[in-house]
Write a protein that holds these residues in place. Structure first.
Motif, short mmCIF file in Angstrom:
data_model
loop_
_atom_site.label_atom_id
_atom_site.label_comp_id
_atom_site.label_asym_id
_atom_site.label_seq_id
_atom_site.Cartn_x
_atom_site.Cartn_y
_atom_site.Cartn_z
N LEU A 66 0.84 -1.21 0.00
CA LEU A 66 0.00 0.00 0.00
C LEU A 66 0.88 1.26 0.00
CD1 LEU A 66 -2.87 -1.14 2.37
CD2 LEU A 66 -3.07 -0.61 -0.07
N GLU A 67 1.95 1.25 0.77
CA GLU A 67 2.90 2.38 0.74
C GLU A 67 3.49 2.55 -0.65
OE1 GLU A 67 4.59 4.76 3.07
OE2 GLU A 67 2.57 4.55 3.85
N GLU A 68 3.89 1.45 -1.28
CA GLU A 68 4.45 1.50 -2.62
C GLU A 68 3.40 2.00 -3.62
OE1 GLU A 68 7.14 0.99 -5.86
OE2 GLU A 68 7.45 1.17 -3.71
N SER A 69 2.15 1.64 -3.40
CA SER A 69 1.06 2.11 -4.27
C SER A 69 0.91 3.62 -4.20
CB SER A 69 -0.25 1.43 -3.90
OG SER A 69 -0.16 0.06 -4.11
N ILE A 70 1.02 4.17 -3.00
CA ILE A 70 0.94 5.63 -2.83
C ILE A 70 2.09 6.30 -3.57
CG2 ILE A 70 1.11 7.52 -1.15
CD1 ILE A 70 -0.29 5.58 0.86
N LYS A 77 2.32 8.09 -11.68
CA LYS A 77 0.96 7.91 -12.22
C LYS A 77 0.73 6.46 -12.68
CE LYS A 77 -2.80 10.28 -13.81
NZ LYS A 77 -3.83 10.68 -12.93
N LEU A 78 1.25 5.53 -11.86
CA LEU A 78 1.10 4.11 -12.15
C LEU A 78 0.34 3.44 -11.01
CD1 LEU A 78 4.72 3.25 -13.34
CD2 LEU A 78 2.71 3.68 -14.78
N LEU A 79 -0.41 2.40 -11.35
CA LEU A 79 -1.13 1.59 -10.38
C LEU A 79 -0.42 0.26 -10.22
CD1 LEU A 79 -4.76 2.08 -11.75
CD2 LEU A 79 -3.47 3.57 -10.22
N ILE A 80 -0.61 -0.37 -9.07
CA ILE A 80 -0.08 -1.69 -8.83
C ILE A 80 -1.20 -2.71 -8.94
CG2 ILE A 80 0.82 -3.21 -7.01
CD1 ILE A 80 2.64 -0.93 -6.16
N GLN A 81 -0.94 -3.76 -9.71
CA GLN A 81 -1.88 -4.88 -9.83
C GLN A 81 -1.15 -6.15 -9.43
OE1 GLN A 81 -3.56 -4.74 -13.86
NE2 GLN A 81 -5.45 -4.18 -12.81
N VAL A 82 -1.59 -6.74 -8.33
CA VAL A 82 -0.96 -7.96 -7.81
C VAL A 82 -1.42 -9.14 -8.66
CG1 VAL A 82 -0.70 -9.48 -5.83
CG2 VAL A 82 -0.81 -7.01 -5.49
N ARG A 83 -0.46 -9.95 -9.08
CA ARG A 83 -0.75 -11.13 -9.90
C ARG A 83 -0.66 -12.43 -9.13
NH1 ARG A 83 -3.79 -8.80 -13.16
NH2 ARG A 83 -2.82 -7.36 -14.61
N GLU A 93 6.17 -14.24 -1.14
CA GLU A 93 6.69 -13.65 -2.36
C GLU A 93 5.51 -13.15 -3.18
OE1 GLU A 93 10.23 -14.99 -4.66
OE2 GLU A 93 8.69 -15.50 -6.14
N VAL A 94 5.57 -11.91 -3.58
CA VAL A 94 4.49 -11.30 -4.35
C VAL A 94 5.02 -10.88 -5.71
CG1 VAL A 94 4.88 -9.01 -3.34
CG2 VAL A 94 2.66 -9.54 -4.35
N THR A 95 4.21 -11.12 -6.73
CA THR A 95 4.51 -10.67 -8.08
C THR A 95 3.42 -9.68 -8.46
OG1 THR A 95 5.47 -12.81 -8.63
CG2 THR A 95 4.85 -11.39 -10.48
N TYR A 96 3.85 -8.51 -8.93
CA TYR A 96 2.86 -7.51 -9.34
C TYR A 96 3.34 -6.74 -10.56
CZ TYR A 96 5.68 -4.19 -6.52
OH TYR A 96 6.69 -3.44 -5.98
N GLU A 97 2.40 -6.06 -11.18
CA GLU A 97 2.69 -5.22 -12.34
C GLU A 97 2.37 -3.78 -12.00
OE1 GLU A 97 1.50 -8.62 -15.62
OE2 GLU A 97 0.21 -6.86 -15.41
N LYS A 98 3.16 -2.89 -12.56
CA LYS A 98 2.86 -1.46 -12.50
C LYS A 98 2.24 -1.10 -13.85
CE LYS A 98 6.50 -0.38 -9.22
NZ LYS A 98 7.69 0.42 -8.93
N VAL A 99 1.03 -0.54 -13.81
CA VAL A 99 0.28 -0.26 -15.02
C VAL A 99 -0.11 1.22 -15.08
CG1 VAL A 99 -0.60 -2.61 -15.21
CG2 VAL A 99 -1.91 -0.93 -13.96
N LYS A 100 -0.21 1.73 -16.29
CA LYS A 100 -0.56 3.13 -16.51
C LYS A 100 -2.06 3.36 -16.30
CE LYS A 100 2.95 4.33 -19.89
NZ LYS A 100 3.20 4.83 -21.26
N THR A 101 -2.38 4.59 -15.90
CA THR A 101 -3.77 5.05 -15.85
C THR A 101 -3.80 6.52 -16.22
OG1 THR A 101 -5.79 5.17 -14.55
CG2 THR A 101 -3.75 5.68 -13.40
N ASN A 102 -4.93 6.96 -16.75
CA ASN A 102 -5.12 8.38 -17.06
C ASN A 102 -6.14 9.03 -16.13
OD1 ASN A 102 -3.27 8.65 -19.19
ND2 ASN A 102 -4.74 7.83 -20.65
N GLU A 103 -6.54 8.31 -15.10
CA GLU A 103 -7.56 8.82 -14.18
C GLU A 103 -7.03 10.03 -13.40
OE1 GLU A 103 -10.54 7.77 -14.25
OE2 GLU A 103 -10.38 5.80 -15.16
N GLN A 104 -7.94 10.92 -13.04
CA GLN A 104 -7.61 12.08 -12.23
C GLN A 104 -7.84 11.76 -10.76
OE1 GLN A 104 -6.25 14.99 -13.45
NE2 GLN A 104 -6.15 13.71 -15.29
#
Length: 134
Positions: A66-70, A77-83, A93-104
């Motif tokens: 959650l800290e990394e997400s902030i 301007k990237l979101l974290i999606q845990v896979r 061990e967690v694997t996640y992706e950082k993905v783009k968003t255009n949301e305000q």
């Protein structure tokens, strides 16, 4: 459907999230966080980066992701999606992706707090309570 609720406090905002396993719990925690930030579920675009990290406990995993997400949201301007989340020899061990968003961003969250923070395995499900500093 996400399994979380938003908790209003005097000066902060919090979440209670649950899941049938560690992965579902973390996904619901992140969904709640992004729902607070955007006042809706954000639209995502392409994956920018794939990450693997290890944590010594589920409590550490939830708090740090959650800290990394902030940090990732406000600086890149990237979101974290845990896979995936796996546990071996008491290490998560967690694997996640950082993905783009255009949301305000509608609500700015400054930090995850330790106030009333808890992550529990209760019977057949997992539960987390997190308060954010806004």
């Amino acid at each position: 459907m996400s399994n979380f609720k938003i908790i209003e406090t005097t000066a902060d905002v919090g979440i209670e999230a649950s899941g049938n396993d560690e992965l579902e719990l973390m996904i619901n925690c992140l969904n709640a966080f992004y729902y607070i930030c955007f006042d809706k579920f954000p639209e995502i675009m392409e994956t920018v980066e794939k990450v693997k990290q290890s944590f010594e406990s589920l409590e550490e995993l939830v708090f740090n992701l959650l800290e990394e997400s902030i940090f990732t949201l406000y600086t890149k301007k990237l979101l974290i999606q845990v896979r995936s989340i796996s546990k071996m020899d008491n290490i998560y061990e967690v694997t996640y992706e950082k993905v783009k968003t255009n949301e305000q961003i509608q609500t700015e969250i400054k930090a995850v707090t330790k106030h009333n923070y808890k992550v529990e395995h209760i019977g057949s499900f997992y539960m987390a309570r997190v308060i954010f500093d806004i």
